[in-house]
Scaffold this active site. Structure first.
Site, PDB file in Angstrom:
ATOM      1  N   LYS A 125       0.851  -1.200   0.000  1.00 46.88           N
ATOM      2  CA  LYS A 125       0.000   0.000   0.000  1.00 46.88           C
ATOM      3  C   LYS A 125       0.881   1.243   0.000  1.00 46.88           C
ATOM      4  O   LYS A 125       1.894   1.302   0.717  1.00 46.88           O
ATOM      5  CB  LYS A 125      -0.907  -0.017   1.236  1.00 46.88           C
ATOM      6  CG  LYS A 125      -1.971   1.084   1.242  1.00 46.88           C
ATOM      7  CD  LYS A 125      -2.900   0.961   2.454  1.00 46.88           C
ATOM      8  CE  LYS A 125      -3.979   2.035   2.446  1.00 46.88           C
ATOM      9  NZ  LYS A 125      -4.850   1.962   3.644  1.00 46.88           N
ATOM     10  N   SER A 175      -9.812   2.655   2.682  1.00 50.21           N
ATOM     11  CA  SER A 175      -8.866   3.330   1.809  1.00 50.21           C
ATOM     12  C   SER A 175      -7.992   2.371   1.008  1.00 50.21           C
ATOM     13  O   SER A 175      -7.455   2.750  -0.030  1.00 50.21           O
ATOM     14  CB  SER A 175      -7.952   4.237   2.639  1.00 50.21           C
ATOM     15  OG  SER A 175      -7.157   3.466   3.526  1.00 50.21           O
ATOM     16  N   SER A 191     -10.109   0.178   6.851  1.00 50.16           N
ATOM     17  CA  SER A 191      -9.494   0.281   5.523  1.00 50.16           C
ATOM     18  C   SER A 191      -8.858  -1.000   4.998  1.00 50.16           C
ATOM     19  O   SER A 191      -8.458  -1.060   3.840  1.00 50.16           O
ATOM     20  CB  SER A 191      -8.450   1.397   5.504  1.00 50.16           C
ATOM     21  OG  SER A 191      -9.102   2.636   5.511  1.00 50.16           O
TER      22      SER A 191
END
EC number: 6.3.5.7
Lengths: 508, 525, 98
Positions: free
Chosen positions: A81, A156, A180
């Protein structure tokens, strides 16, 4: 093993690599090819590092050939990420503010991945600074849900969930401040765990809300998730909030997949009104399957969860407003000069840059947090939210006196359409309603696929929550349920997702 | 009454100091920032050495890079607790760091990790000695509000415009080597009752604090390098009656205060307080009111100028630092640290004065010359206290003064040690040298010619030990000066001095004058 | 207060050093008021006599020994700088010293 390397699980790849029936270069190349073929549609990656990944793969193959003892996942590629710093690789957090920033250091999690010999395929898309539930707040455009390219992949960490779900990576890292990791897993038919707060180092994770953020694994199976959890976790002296204890025995738990005699609590406050019927049906079905596996189910009440969303949307913006102050155009990242000002001051350049560099959701939360902390309002907002946080922790404590784990749907709905909630911040925030309590209390949580909703054919997720530092229980329950569901379905849920490559051909 | 009018633009009128204290009662608050001399920074493992290449002592943490996290320096916490204990403070059983949020380019995170409502040490005091106006000293107790831990900022170099000042600069260059160095901020309670002596008390407090920190060995305490920095808050209230500590005076409400920043020498502390008192008094006398503002101290002109007016822009939005966990020193830890405290400087001085048999005046000379430690070490090396004082406060002190250094650094620069002084003293007491020879030896040692024995050997300095030769010289001198000899014989003993002088001359100075006197008096007795 | 005026938002944007345009300010006033109304719900929770919780884990006294660790080279430190000069970060002129 599946002949298509990208369809194999990480555990299978690890076995194949260990037995030298496949090489890391082959696996890594297969994934790079897949990325080249489908990421134009999915947009899971912000940056692909083919050369770096292959270099690592070659090195691991050479070490294995030389007879070195390697980590279990050595040679298995991974997507990271974009909120985690990677030395030599851009790290943008989905923000214009950090466009082109190449950190001079690795996050501890990234160091763990490198130490384990895992090739890093690239950096995955995310809502800007991890603020959002859809990746629509990424400054570089949204990622798309492989189940339906017009829908969100969650957020997210939608880039990581989309990458894993579309076979562009066997594993990915995520961070979970209010859901997330878990919500993107739920809406893409994948697995994701938010470990106990402090179980995985936060050093090198660009902070959103320090007291809520926790990094964790994203994968397609419970065992793969456990294998990655083990690599990511562990005590880090560079993070004062890191737990000084060994990683819980998550891999053993995932392999045993045993829920016999386990007491399971269904949270009354999560799963009723506001939850899509298909989400509820799949949830109830999963609970019934666990009972068939020998678990005992009771309903428990956590009345303070009703205040969790409000407390969360005060604590998060407050901490974020302070954490994001460092983005000021002085030391790194974007610098914008105000228009029509001769010889602007540092103060003016900061303000102009922060206006140009942050997207609307980031600005909203910074302003909200600035307000909640400002003198005269601190007690009413931030202070009250912290007291609610105590109440929520107390609710968990009471519940865990009666049960071993708690269950709820992960998200109230299946993946919604891109743009549907973009102009309604509160509607977007409601996506996190079931995942937020775990972050407030610091307890671990996992989402695994519970099936497809009847009404739209899209994946639904079930959330498992355990007491702090009992992360292994997530994996016992998750693996047992996964096994039972797999038997019922006959094939992994992702095999029901549309074939993106075919879609490309059809569309062409 | 003399109000000096503003002589040029930007200069404030000031009131004559005698008039100030006749009409007003000053109240002060002093905030002292102390840089600890730990090996590493407050929250990361970067070194803290002064004067390194710019941005060479930084890491992701102290540079505020995205993702970096702080970890507290154990030694800094211990130093903070020891400082708290030495200031007679209570030590918090549980306290936290907080973020103080404001934007400034030399502060990498745009918040300072500090302590807010939960300082590690609070409620203490420091006794300082001030002139009692009658030739002696008097103890003035300064109450301590708190001592807390925080981190320093980076340093800016202002380019363009004039003289490197911030105003008019075109841009600035920032070096973050200093960012993150541990600071202890020590804040006094309002200092009331100092009256006319307020500036002196301020200076004495900072001086005593500096001595204490040096004795604790927690800081370099170099004000010129910024390792001790002082902000002085000053306000005035109307004076009532003659007792600055009287009930009536204490009942008068406090005036508006100003905060003068970065007063960085002992002399400046005194001057800045005195100036602010005079400036505020002039403003009040003219019917104006004092603005609550920060003021900048100018060493060159001895004046303060207006800085920033306090406003709601000072909303620092403090909240507990979520990246750090609470500091909760156990009773055992605190007790163990208590045993490491040095004797308080004031007590120590009184003890040494007793042991050495010095008068108040002599002790004050020694303290002013910064010779306490040197004399202590010299005595420890075998010298008598009076001799140690005589040698240190003589030539070495004179030369240190002439070079604008304090005695300690002067001696350190020359490698002129207490052991040398003790050796010199031994040469005198053993009878090898007389005083004037010893002074020559000292010159040689200060010139770097070697140890006292080496210098005495090289210069051939040694008292003649041959009593026959001395007796012969005495006899020659008596014979050559019958008039003087007669005076001595008739009872004018002081006349022997002239004869001693001649004997010493005959002996080319290398004789023991005392012995010569004894022999002369015996002959003429 | 659970609604914000335009002036309030402008003041907050100043504190947060964000130069919001007029249009942004207008939009933000409305959005923030909706959000604030919702989050003000925390005040209705039974929180009297409840201690605030600032941290999920009850850890204390996490420190490190006072030992130097290798950091960044000046070049690495300055690698992301928008502008650099003489081994330092070049920044626009600073208005006030404090």
């Amino acid at each position: 093993m599946n002949t298509d390397l990208t369809r194999a699980s990480a555990a299978e790849l690890a076995e194949g690599l260990a037995s030298k029936s496949i090489s890391s270069v082959e696996v890594t190349q297969a994934y790079l090819d897949r990325i080249a073929a489908v990421d134009g549609q999915v947009h899971a990656y912000l940056h692909v590092d083919a050369e770096g990944a292959l270099t690592t793969a070659r090195a691991v193959d050479a070490r294995r050939a030389a007879g070195e003892r390697l980590a279990t996942l050595a040679g298995v590629p991974i997507a990271v990420k974009d909120v985690m710093t990677t030395r030599g690789l851009p790290t943008t957090c989905g923000s214009r503010m950090l466009e082109g920033w190449v950190p001079p250091y690795d996050a501890t999690v990234v160091r763990h991945l490198k130490d384990a010999g895992m090739p890093i395929l690239g950096k995955t898309n995310m809502d800007e600074f991890a603020m959002g539930s859809s990746t629509e707040h990424s400054a570089y455009g949204p990622s798309r849900n492989p189940w339906d390219l017009e829908r969100i992949p969650g957020g997210s960490g939608g880039g990581s969930s989309a990458a894993v779900a579309s076979f562009q990576a066997p594993l990915a890292t995520g961070t979970d401040t209010g859901g997330s990791i878990r919500q993107p897993a739920a809406v893409t038919g994948t697995v994701g765990t938010k470990p106990t707060y402090g179980g995985v180092s936060r050093y090198g994770l660009v902070a959103l809300a320090s007291s809520l953020d926790q990094a964790g694994p994203c994968a397609r199976t419970v065992l793969d998730t456990a294998l990655l959890h083990e690599v990511m976790g562990g005590h880090d002296p560079l993070d004062s909030t890191s737990i000084d204890a060994p990683v819980p025995p998550v891999v053993d738990a995932a392999r045993r997949a045993d829920v016999t005699g386990l007491r399971i609590g269904v949270v009354k406050e999560l799963g009723g009104e506001g939850y899509q019927p298909g989400v509820r049906e799949r949830f109830e079905e999963s609970v019934a399957l666990l009972v068939e596996q020998g678990a005992e189910v009771v309903e428990v009440s956590c009345p303070s969860f009703d205040y969790a969303l409000a407390a969360y949307y005060l604590i998060l913006p407050s901490e974020a407003s302070s954490n994001l102050a460092k983005f000021d155009a002085m030391r790194y990242g974007m610098r914008v000069l105000p228009e029509g000002v001769d010889a602007p001051t540092a103060e003016q350049v900061m303000a102009a840059t922060r206006d140009a560099g942050f997207g609307p959701e980031v600005k909203r939360r910074i302003i909200l947090g600035t307000y909640a902390l400002s003198s005269g309002y601190y007690d009413a907002y931030y202070g009250s939210a912290q007291k609610v946080r105590s109440l929520i922790a107390q609710d968990f404590e009471r519940a865990y006196e009666k049960v071993d784990v708690l269950l709820s749907p992960t998200a109230p709905t299946t993946a919604f359409k891109l743009g549907d909630k973009l102009d309604d911040p509160m509607a977007m925030y409601l996506n996190d309603i079931a995942t937020i309590p775990a972050n407030l209390a610091g307890v671990p949580g996992m989402s695994i696929p519970s099936g497809l909703a009847e009404e739209d054919g899209l994946p639904t997720g079930i959330q498992i929550l355990a007491p702090a530092m009992k992360d292994e229980r997530l994996y016992s329950v998750g693996a047992a349920l996964e096994q039972a569901l797999l038997e019922r379905w006959g094939a992994p849920i992702l095999s029901k997702a549309p074939d993106l490559a075919a879609g490309l051909v059809k569309g062409a | 009454m003399a109000v000096t009018s503003a002589a040029s633009v930007g200069m404030d009128p000031v009131l004559d100091y005698d008039d100030v204290v006749a009409r007003f009662d000053p109240v002060m608050g002093l905030e002292v920032h102390v840089e600890l001399h730990t090996l590493t920074k407050m929250f990361c493992g970067c070194p803290t050495e002064f004067g390194a290449e710019p941005n060479s002592q930084v890491c992701p943490v102290c540079l505020g890079l995205p993702g970096a996290l702080p970890v507290v320096n154990e030694k800094a916490v211990e130093s903070a607790i020891r400082i708290g204990l030495a200031l007679n403070c209570e030590i918090a059983e549980w306290c936290r760091f907080a973020r103080k949020n404001y934007f400034y380019p030399d502060m990498p995170k745009n918040f300072q990790t500090s302590q807010y409502d939960e300082p590690i040490a609070f409620n203490g005091y420091l006794d300082v000695e001030v002139d009692d106006g009658a030739g002696g000293t008097e103890v003035f107790r300064v109450e301590i509000e708190r001592a807390h831990m925080e981190e320093d900022t980076g340093k800016s170099l202002h380019v363009g415009g004039s003289t490197g000042r911030i105003h008019g600069a075109e841009y600035s260059l920032v070096d973050y080597n200093r960012a993150g160095i541990p600071l202890i901020e020590i804040v006094t309670k309002p200092i009331v009752g100092a009256g006319v002596r307020a500036p002196e008390v301020a200076k004495a407090y900072v001086s005593a604090l500096r001595d204490l920190l040096r004795a604790l060995d927690v800081s370099d305490v170099k004000m010129e390098q910024g390792s001790v920095r002082c902000d002085a808050n000053v306000s005035l209230r109307v004076r009532v009656g003659d007792d600055p500590r009287g009930e009536a005076q204490l009942a008068v409400p406090l005036g508006t205060r100003t905060e003068t920043k970065n007063v960085n020498s002992l002399r400046s502390v005194e001057r800045a307080v005195r100036y602010e008192m005079s400036r505020q008094a002039a403003t009040l006398e003219a019917g104006g009111s004092v603005l609550q503002e920060t003021r900048h101290w100018h060493e060159d002109t001895g004046m303060t100028t207006s800085g920033r007016v306090k406003s709601d822009a000072d909303d620092y939005r403090y909240f507990p630092e979520p990246d750090l966990v609470p500091v909760a020193p156990t009773r055992e830890t605190v007790d163990a640290l208590r045993t490491t405290l040095p004797e308080p400087p004031g007590l120590r001085r009184r003890r040494l004065q007793g042991e050495w048999g010095f008068s108040d005046l002599e002790m004050r000379d020694v303290v002013n010359a910064r010779a306490v430690e040197l004399i202590e070490e010299t005595v420890a090396a075998g010298a008598g206290a009076a001799a140690a004082k005589k040698w240190w406060l003589g030539e070495p002190s004179r030369r240190a003064n002439a070079e604008g250094q304090d005695l300690v650094s002067y001696a350190a620069g020359l490698r002129f040690s207490p052991a040398h002084v003790a050796e010199l003293d031994r040469l005198v007491t053993s009878g090898r040298l007389n005083d004037s020879m010893a002074r020559q030896v000292l010159d040689g040692v200060l010139a770097g010619e070697g140890t006292p024995t080496q210098v005495a050997d090289a210069r051939g300095l040694e008292l003649v030990q041959d009593d026959d030769a001395l007796q012969a010289a005495v006899d020659r001198v008596i014979e050559a000066n019958p008039d003087i000899a007669e005076k001595v014989r008739s009872g004018k003993v002081q006349a022997a001095g002239a004869l001693i002088g001649q004997v010493m001359k005959e002996m080319k100075g290398q004789a023991d004058a005392g012995k010569a006197r004894t022999l002369i008096l015996a002959r003429l007795g | 207060m659970s609604s914000l005026s335009r002036e309030d938002v402008a003041h907050l944007a100043g504190l947060a050093r964000i130069d919001l345009s007029d249009a942004e300010l207008d939009r933000m006033v409305g959005e923030l008021s909706v959000i604030l109304e919702s989050v003000a719900k925390v005040q209705q929770a039974p929180i009297a006599d409840v201690p605030p919780m600032s941290h999920p884990m009850p850890l204390t006294n996490v420190t490190r020994p006072d030992v130097v660790r290798p950091g960044l080279t000046p070049d690495e430190a300055l690698s992301g700088a928008p502008e650099r000069e003489l081994g330092r970060f070049a920044v626009p002129r600073i208005l006030d010293e404090d």
